[in-house]
Design a protein around this motif. Sequence first.
Motif: not given
Length: 211
Positions: A165-167, A179-181, A194-196
């Motif tokens: 959920q955070s990502v 930065e997200i990582a 997750i983005k893909e």
Amino acid sequence: MSKTVLYARVSTTEQTLSHQRTQAEAAGFTFDDVLSDHGVSGVSVPLNERPEGRRLFDVLRAGDVLVVRWIDRLGRNYADVTETVRELLARGITIKTVINAMTFDGSAKDPMSKAVRDAQLSFMAAMAEAQVETTREAQAAGIAAARERGTYRGRKPSFDRQQLQSVVGMLAEGLAPAEIARRARVSRQTVYRIKEDPAGAGRALRAWEAA
């Protein structure tokens, strides 16, 4: 003055830098510096293409010692590993492994010593690549059997519900993957996966949560 550097490659959530460092220290090593790459495949990503792996070539000088848990931390591709190690040895760097206490001496000048060293290197690099192939075959057989039973859940996600959920939220805000990582405490590869396919990531997580 020569220095000793530990290099660790952490490719999964089950592996940790602290474990590799503790093993090395228990074997009697002390370090002037520790470099590590996280979430990086040793099969598809050569050492000189990893952020900290690249730094090794800048940090190490003739007479220095590079310590790794085993040769597979440098890579699991035979051609890549042998080429990388020979380049480091040619620079006069000595490579030592924690497992089996192997030493590849970059200062060796005697032809026989070089021949023995290179033979050992070739054998270990071949074993690292062969281990990958054996693991793949075993995984494929296990997956096939699980599918026949209807119990296959896929690979266990390297993130939990809160991290997912955070990502997703930070991706929506437009933050950079690095930065997200850092904020979500996952690898950049996980962020990209997750983005893909955020829906696929959610399904994979539910499959394991329901187990």
